[in-house]
Design an enzyme around this catalytic site. Structure first.
Site, PDB file in Angstrom:
ATOM      1  N   HIS A 282       0.840  -1.204   0.000  1.00 22.84           N
ATOM      2  CA  HIS A 282       0.000   0.000   0.000  1.00 22.84           C
ATOM      3  C   HIS A 282       0.877   1.256   0.000  1.00 22.84           C
ATOM      4  O   HIS A 282       0.656   2.188  -0.788  1.00 22.84           O
ATOM      5  CB  HIS A 282      -0.931  -0.027   1.219  1.00 22.84           C
ATOM      6  CG  HIS A 282      -1.641   1.264   1.461  1.00 22.84           C
ATOM      7  ND1 HIS A 282      -2.921   1.488   1.020  1.00 22.84           N
ATOM      8  CD2 HIS A 282      -1.240   2.394   2.081  1.00 22.84           C
ATOM      9  CE1 HIS A 282      -3.282   2.724   1.366  1.00 22.84           C
ATOM     10  NE2 HIS A 282      -2.283   3.291   2.017  1.00 22.84           N
ATOM     11  N   GLU A 283       1.890   1.264   0.864  1.00 20.58           N
ATOM     12  CA  GLU A 283       2.782   2.427   0.924  1.00 20.58           C
ATOM     13  C   GLU A 283       3.560   2.597  -0.382  1.00 20.58           C
ATOM     14  O   GLU A 283       3.752   3.716  -0.863  1.00 20.58           O
ATOM     15  CB  GLU A 283       3.758   2.289   2.097  1.00 20.58           C
ATOM     16  CG  GLU A 283       3.101   2.245   3.470  1.00 20.58           C
ATOM     17  CD  GLU A 283       2.288   3.502   3.762  1.00 20.58           C
ATOM     18  OE1 GLU A 283       2.692   4.580   3.318  1.00 20.58           O
ATOM     19  OE2 GLU A 283       1.241   3.399   4.416  1.00 20.58           O
ATOM     20  N   HIS A 286       1.542   4.336  -2.944  1.00 20.26           N
ATOM     21  CA  HIS A 286       1.571   5.798  -2.855  1.00 20.26           C
ATOM     22  C   HIS A 286       2.739   6.367  -3.656  1.00 20.26           C
ATOM     23  O   HIS A 286       2.603   7.376  -4.347  1.00 20.26           O
ATOM     24  CB  HIS A 286       1.704   6.244  -1.396  1.00 20.26           C
ATOM     25  CG  HIS A 286       0.416   6.208  -0.641  1.00 20.26           C
ATOM     26  ND1 HIS A 286      -0.740   6.781  -1.112  1.00 20.26           N
ATOM     27  CD2 HIS A 286       0.094   5.676   0.566  1.00 20.26           C
ATOM     28  CE1 HIS A 286      -1.710   6.609  -0.229  1.00 20.26           C
ATOM     29  NE2 HIS A 286      -1.227   5.921   0.795  1.00 20.26           N
ATOM     30  N   GLU A 364      -5.809   7.078  -0.995  1.00 19.85           N
ATOM     31  CA  GLU A 364      -5.822   5.849  -0.192  1.00 19.85           C
ATOM     32  C   GLU A 364      -6.509   4.711  -0.946  1.00 19.85           C
ATOM     33  O   GLU A 364      -6.027   3.581  -0.958  1.00 19.85           O
ATOM     34  CB  GLU A 364      -6.521   6.084   1.156  1.00 19.85           C
ATOM     35  CG  GLU A 364      -5.770   7.027   2.079  1.00 19.85           C
ATOM     36  CD  GLU A 364      -4.330   6.607   2.321  1.00 19.85           C
ATOM     37  OE1 GLU A 364      -4.053   5.405   2.414  1.00 19.85           O
ATOM     38  OE2 GLU A 364      -3.474   7.506   2.381  1.00 19.85           O
ATOM     39  N   ASP A 368      -4.659   1.291  -2.093  1.00 15.48           N
ATOM     40  CA  ASP A 368      -5.219  -0.019  -1.744  1.00 15.48           C
ATOM     41  C   ASP A 368      -5.345  -0.898  -2.995  1.00 15.48           C
ATOM     42  O   ASP A 368      -4.994  -2.080  -2.981  1.00 15.48           O
ATOM     43  CB  ASP A 368      -6.616   0.136  -1.117  1.00 15.48           C
ATOM     44  CG  ASP A 368      -6.541   0.532   0.346  1.00 15.48           C
ATOM     45  OD1 ASP A 368      -5.432   0.525   0.911  1.00 15.48           O
ATOM     46  OD2 ASP A 368      -7.602   0.841   0.922  1.00 15.48           O
TER      47      ASP A 368
END
Ligand code: ZN
Length: 430
Positions: A282-283, A286, A364, A368
């Protein structure tokens, strides 16, 4: 504008922002309290009723504290401005040291004095948040000794890094002519970009210990994920977040050569390897989707707009007198202008912050979805749920409150999006 009209604009904006935030908080309190005793249907099998109740109580306790803080903040803001606090301090300090110290040192001293007083005034709330609320719900791991050590380090950093930056901006304001606001913004932007590189390697280690990730199988997993994603990082570190709090997290920091992955030890203790991998994915998402760069660009753009507005305001005498400060006739006014800006900006900010929160929630969802494509979406869903429980985040926020404040979408929406495969849901992610 006349000074009285500006006072009125400021007072109306302040009252409107207080009313808006109080209304939102009351909605959240009602919504969370109403759903306190029933776990929402999608979570019946995974979330225990006791954990759900704890999350509700924790949410309510934090909102209550937030309400007190908001009221107190409004009182101190009025005290500084319309009731003459800043004017009084400014006059007294100028008479005491101004002529002797001269323009810039006096201005830096005024800045330091205001922020020291503000810090002391708000100290009881910070202490109560850590040793009251966080402790009551079993999250606080901070000792008084550690708290004091943090405070001293923070103070030293503020003096060593913060004051020179303030001095630089004040010097630019005085020395660089009509476009000073542009140069001041450039200096501030440069400082922030440098901080991105310097923070993880020089500042963060002052507060926490970082050790290389020792778990070899997890490291292999993580390296395989990063290889699949074509991502290079300098190192994988575990941070002793448990020294201060039981809340868990993971993050990337730094740019270029300073780029590193940091896991909180609390996160590793709680999640299974597949879940850790999914959270990291997930990070990574980003980064890969350009969210970090875009977030920085938005921040710099907003600061530029604010600087331009400030460039105009600082030259208007009504900007000072309307906020209860007499511009010094003999001395410089730049510090006063900067301090007033810092007092006024959050009032204006409370009306635009939902735009930033909305953008963040959209990111977000995208991160995801990216994680679900490059790692195990199911593992991400279960990790999110565990993190929610560990942070005692409520599963039943008020929808309007969440839309206004939440930088992350409510868990129900994130899990639903993960289960369905991601599609932009205009009603939620706008
Ligand atoms: Zn995220």
């Amino acid at each position: 504008m006349k000074s009285a009209a500006w006072t009125l604009v400021f007072a109306v904006a302040l009252v409107a922002s207080l009313a808006l935030r109080a209304w939102l908080a009351s909605r959240q309190v009602r919504h969370v309290a109403r759903h306190r005793d029933a776990v929402p249907a999608p979570f019946r099998d995974t979330v225990a009723p006791a954990a759900h109740r704890k999350a509700a109580d924790y949410t309510l306790a934090r909102i209550r504290l937030g309400q007190w803080q908001m009221a107190f903040g409004a009182v101190t803001l009025l005290g500084w401005t319309l009731f003459g606090g800043l004017d009084l301090l400014n006059g007294a300090l100028w008479r005491a040291v101004g002529p002797r110290w001269g323009g810039l040192p006096y201005e830096v001293a005024l800045f330091a004095a205001v922020f020291a007083i503000e810090g002391l005034l708000h100290l009881p709330f910070d202490l109560y948040a850590t040793f009251g609320v966080e402790a009551r719900f079993g999250f606080n791991r901070m000792t008084w000794k550690l708290w004091l050590a943090d405070a001293v380090k923070g103070l030293v950093l503020a003096v060593v890094i913060g004051l020179p930056l303030v001095a630089l901006v004040l010097w630019i304001m005085a020395a660089s002519g009509a476009l000073w606001w542009l140069w001041a913004w450039a200096a501030w932007a440069a400082f922030n970009l440098i901080a991105l590189v310097v923070y993880p390697t020089l500042i963060a280690p002052l507060f926490n210990r970082f050790v290389p990730l020792a778990d070899k199988s997890l490291e292999e997993r993580v390296r395989a994920l990063m290889a699949r994603a074509g991502f290079a990082a300098k190192g994988l570190f575990v941070m002793d977040g448990s020294r201060r709090s039981a809340h868990g997290n993971a993050y990337f920091t730094g740019f270029g050569a300073a780029r590193r992955v940091v896991f909180f030890d609390t996160l590793l203790a709680r999640l299974a390897p597949a879940e850790v991998e999914a959270v990291l994915a997930h990070e990574l998402g980003h980064f890969k989707l350009g969210h970090i760069v875009r977030r920085i660009a938005v921040m710099l753009g907003a600061a530029l707009a604010l600087s331009a507005a400030f460039g105009y305001l600082a030259g208007q005498s009504w900007f000072y007198t309307g906020l209860g400060v007499r511009p010094a006739l003999g001395g410089p006014n730049n510090a006063v202008a900067l301090i007033l800006l810092m007092f006024v900006a959050p009032v204006i900010g409370s009306f635009v912050s939902p735009l930033f929160a909305g953008l963040s929630r959209r990111h977000e969802f995208e991160a995801d979805a990216w994680a679900a494509r490059h790692a195990d979406g199911q593992a991400l869903a279960s990790a999110l749920l565990k993190l929610h429980e560990d942070n005692a985040s409520t599963l039943t926020p008020d929808p309007v409150y969440a839309r206004f404040y939440y930088s992350h979408p409510p868990a129900v929406e994130r899990l639903a999006a993960l289960r369905l495969g991601w599609s932009p849901t205009p009603g939620i992610a706008s």
